[in-house]
Scaffold this motif. Sequence first.
Motif, PDB file in Angstrom:
ATOM      1  N   GLU A   6       5.138   4.868   0.215  1.00 58.60           N
ATOM      2  CA  GLU A   6       4.212   3.740   0.116  1.00 58.60           C
ATOM      3  C   GLU A   6       2.771   4.241   0.042  1.00 58.60           C
ATOM      4  O   GLU A   6       2.446   5.329   0.547  1.00 58.60           O
ATOM      5  CB  GLU A   6       4.330   2.807   1.328  1.00 58.60           C
ATOM      6  N   SER A   7       1.934   3.433  -0.548  1.00 57.97           N
ATOM      7  CA  SER A   7       0.502   3.705  -0.569  1.00 57.97           C
ATOM      8  C   SER A   7      -0.241   2.398  -0.760  1.00 57.97           C
ATOM      9  O   SER A   7       0.371   1.378  -1.117  1.00 57.97           O
ATOM     10  CB  SER A   7       0.135   4.692  -1.686  1.00 57.97           C
ATOM     11  N   GLY A   8      -1.551   2.445  -0.530  1.00 58.64           N
ATOM     12  CA  GLY A   8      -2.383   1.278  -0.791  1.00 58.64           C
ATOM     13  C   GLY A   8      -2.865   0.536   0.426  1.00 58.64           C
ATOM     14  O   GLY A   8      -3.639  -0.419   0.310  1.00 58.64           O
ATOM     15  N   GLY A   9      -2.419   0.929   1.594  1.00 61.59           N
ATOM     16  CA  GLY A   9      -2.878   0.253   2.798  1.00 61.59           C
ATOM     17  C   GLY A   9      -4.342   0.545   3.078  1.00 61.59           C
ATOM     18  O   GLY A   9      -4.956   1.408   2.450  1.00 61.59           O
ATOM     19  N   GLY A  10      -4.886  -0.201   4.015  1.00 63.63           N
ATOM     20  CA  GLY A  10      -6.282   0.010   4.380  1.00 63.63           C
ATOM     21  C   GLY A  10      -6.819  -1.139   5.194  1.00 63.63           C
ATOM     22  O   GLY A  10      -6.064  -1.983   5.678  1.00 63.63           O
ATOM     23  N   LEU A  11      -8.129  -1.142   5.323  1.00 70.44           N
ATOM     24  CA  LEU A  11      -8.834  -2.169   6.090  1.00 70.44           C
ATOM     25  C   LEU A  11      -9.412  -3.189   5.118  1.00 70.44           C
ATOM     26  O   LEU A  11     -10.069  -2.822   4.139  1.00 70.44           O
ATOM     27  CB  LEU A  11      -9.950  -1.533   6.908  1.00 70.44           C
ATOM     28  N   VAL A  12      -9.158  -4.454   5.399  1.00 72.36           N
ATOM     29  CA  VAL A  12      -9.643  -5.517   4.525  1.00 72.36           C
ATOM     30  C   VAL A  12     -10.047  -6.706   5.386  1.00 72.36           C
ATOM     31  O   VAL A  12      -9.464  -6.930   6.445  1.00 72.36           O
ATOM     32  CB  VAL A  12      -8.558  -5.907   3.490  1.00 72.36           C
ATOM     33  N   GLN A  13     -11.022  -7.437   4.925  1.00 71.51           N
ATOM     34  CA  GLN A  13     -11.438  -8.630   5.659  1.00 71.51           C
ATOM     35  C   GLN A  13     -10.482  -9.783   5.404  1.00 71.51           C
ATOM     36  O   GLN A  13      -9.834  -9.843   4.349  1.00 71.51           O
ATOM     37  CB  GLN A  13     -12.851  -9.037   5.247  1.00 71.51           C
ATOM     38  N   GLY A  16      -9.241 -11.445   2.009  1.00 70.51           N
ATOM     39  CA  GLY A  16      -9.258 -10.449   0.958  1.00 70.51           C
ATOM     40  C   GLY A  16      -7.876 -10.131   0.415  1.00 70.51           C
ATOM     41  O   GLY A  16      -6.880 -10.785   0.755  1.00 70.51           O
ATOM     42  N   SER A  17      -7.841  -9.088  -0.413  1.00 66.46           N
ATOM     43  CA  SER A  17      -6.606  -8.714  -1.101  1.00 66.46           C
ATOM     44  C   SER A  17      -6.366  -7.215  -1.029  1.00 66.46           C
ATOM     45  O   SER A  17      -7.315  -6.427  -0.922  1.00 66.46           O
ATOM     46  CB  SER A  17      -6.672  -9.132  -2.580  1.00 66.46           C
ATOM     47  N   LEU A  18      -5.111  -6.857  -1.101  1.00 67.84           N
ATOM     48  CA  LEU A  18      -4.694  -5.460  -1.210  1.00 67.84           C
ATOM     49  C   LEU A  18      -3.442  -5.414  -2.054  1.00 67.84           C
ATOM     50  O   LEU A  18      -2.668  -6.375  -2.089  1.00 67.84           O
ATOM     51  CB  LEU A  18      -4.377  -4.860   0.158  1.00 67.84           C
ATOM     52  N   ARG A  19      -3.237  -4.273  -2.704  1.00 68.83           N
ATOM     53  CA  ARG A  19      -1.992  -4.073  -3.420  1.00 68.83           C
ATOM     54  C   ARG A  19      -1.326  -2.802  -2.901  1.00 68.83           C
ATOM     55  O   ARG A  19      -1.923  -1.715  -2.958  1.00 68.83           O
ATOM     56  CB  ARG A  19      -2.200  -3.960  -4.926  1.00 68.83           C
ATOM     57  N   LEU A  20      -0.128  -2.957  -2.423  1.00 67.71           N
ATOM     58  CA  LEU A  20       0.660  -1.822  -1.967  1.00 67.71           C
ATOM     59  C   LEU A  20       1.609  -1.377  -3.074  1.00 67.71           C
ATOM     60  O   LEU A  20       2.093  -2.192  -3.854  1.00 67.71           O
ATOM     61  CB  LEU A  20       1.471  -2.186  -0.728  1.00 67.71           C
ATOM     62  N   ALA A  76       9.496   1.729 -15.605  1.00 69.24           N
ATOM     63  CA  ALA A  76       9.207   3.067 -16.141  1.00 69.24           C
ATOM     64  C   ALA A  76       8.703   4.002 -15.049  1.00 69.24           C
ATOM     65  O   ALA A  76       8.907   5.218 -15.114  1.00 69.24           O
ATOM     66  CB  ALA A  76       8.194   2.960 -17.265  1.00 69.24           C
ATOM     67  N   LYS A  77       8.048   3.430 -14.049  1.00 72.04           N
ATOM     68  CA  LYS A  77       7.462   4.256 -12.976  1.00 72.04           C
ATOM     69  C   LYS A  77       8.308   4.227 -11.705  1.00 72.04           C
ATOM     70  O   LYS A  77       7.918   4.831 -10.701  1.00 72.04           O
ATOM     71  CB  LYS A  77       6.050   3.769 -12.658  1.00 72.04           C
ATOM     72  N   ASN A  78       9.433   3.506 -11.728  1.00 67.69           N
ATOM     73  CA  ASN A  78      10.255   3.350 -10.513  1.00 67.69           C
ATOM     74  C   ASN A  78       9.387   2.943  -9.323  1.00 67.69           C
ATOM     75  O   ASN A  78       9.502   3.506  -8.229  1.00 67.69           O
ATOM     76  CB  ASN A  78      11.019   4.642 -10.196  1.00 67.69           C
ATOM     77  N   THR A  79       8.539   1.988  -9.566  1.00 65.93           N
ATOM     78  CA  THR A  79       7.567   1.567  -8.561  1.00 65.93           C
ATOM     79  C   THR A  79       7.661   0.073  -8.331  1.00 65.93           C
ATOM     80  O   THR A  79       7.799  -0.709  -9.273  1.00 65.93           O
ATOM     81  CB  THR A  79       6.146   1.933  -9.004  1.00 65.93           C
ATOM     82  N   VAL A  80       7.587  -0.292  -7.063  1.00 65.61           N
ATOM     83  CA  VAL A  80       7.553  -1.701  -6.655  1.00 65.61           C
ATOM     84  C   VAL A  80       6.190  -1.953  -6.012  1.00 65.61           C
ATOM     85  O   VAL A  80       5.694  -1.110  -5.251  1.00 65.61           O
ATOM     86  CB  VAL A  80       8.677  -2.019  -5.668  1.00 65.61           C
ATOM     87  N   TYR A  81       5.620  -3.087  -6.340  1.00 67.23           N
ATOM     88  CA  TYR A  81       4.302  -3.435  -5.837  1.00 67.23           C
ATOM     89  C   TYR A  81       4.381  -4.660  -4.921  1.00 67.23           C
ATOM     90  O   TYR A  81       5.230  -5.532  -5.098  1.00 67.23           O
ATOM     91  CB  TYR A  81       3.351  -3.742  -6.991  1.00 67.23           C
ATOM     92  N   LEU A  82       3.452  -4.703  -3.980  1.00 73.77           N
ATOM     93  CA  LEU A  82       3.279  -5.879  -3.140  1.00 73.77           C
ATOM     94  C   LEU A  82       1.807  -6.264  -3.218  1.00 73.77           C
ATOM     95  O   LEU A  82       0.960  -5.589  -2.643  1.00 73.77           O
ATOM     96  CB  LEU A  82       3.678  -5.603  -1.695  1.00 73.77           C
ATOM     97  N   GLU A  83       1.542  -7.314  -3.975  1.00 75.92           N
ATOM     98  CA  GLU A  83       0.186  -7.823  -4.108  1.00 75.92           C
ATOM     99  C   GLU A  83      -0.031  -8.842  -3.007  1.00 75.92           C
ATOM    100  O   GLU A  83       0.700  -9.835  -2.907  1.00 75.92           O
ATOM    101  CB  GLU A  83       0.009  -8.490  -5.474  1.00 75.92           C
ATOM    102  N   MET A  84      -1.023  -8.576  -2.163  1.00 72.89           N
ATOM    103  CA  MET A  84      -1.284  -9.430  -1.010  1.00 72.89           C
ATOM    104  C   MET A  84      -2.646 -10.088  -1.164  1.00 72.89           C
ATOM    105  O   MET A  84      -3.662  -9.394  -1.248  1.00 72.89           O
ATOM    106  CB  MET A  84      -1.230  -8.613   0.269  1.00 72.89           C
TER     107      MET A  84
END
Length: 123
Positions: A6-13, A16-20, A76-84
């Motif tokens: 996993e990647s994409g975590g962080g601090l957000v107000q 706001g939004s983040l994409r993992l 193609a990238k074998n990747t799953v995303y979580l748009e928050m």
Amino acid sequence: QVQLVESGGGLVQAGGSLRLSCVASGRTNFIGYRMGWFRQAPGKEREFVGGIIWSGGSISYADSVKGRFTISRDNAKNTVYLEMNSLKLEDTAVYYCAANRGVSWSYNAMDYWGKGTLVTVSS
């Protein structure tokens, strides 16, 4: 052996939004697999957030995130995303990617887990 990172975590107000991202490896493709997102907040049990069935793309969400979170995949990238989006304080947790070839989204039924990425939502 399936590996999940996993990647994409962080601090957000709040608001706001983040994409993992969850990159899966160890197989040529993941047809027949379920790829799920789970989260665990301090002092709480790990809970299902949402997931996608790789074959066909059927997606499920927990009620707590419906309308705010969106799951997608890139074959193609074998990747799953979580748009928050519209993040709330209560979304603060470690978010994990998980996979199995079964029929359940229960965390006990998942066979493979990533190490998690921390999402912190501040006021």
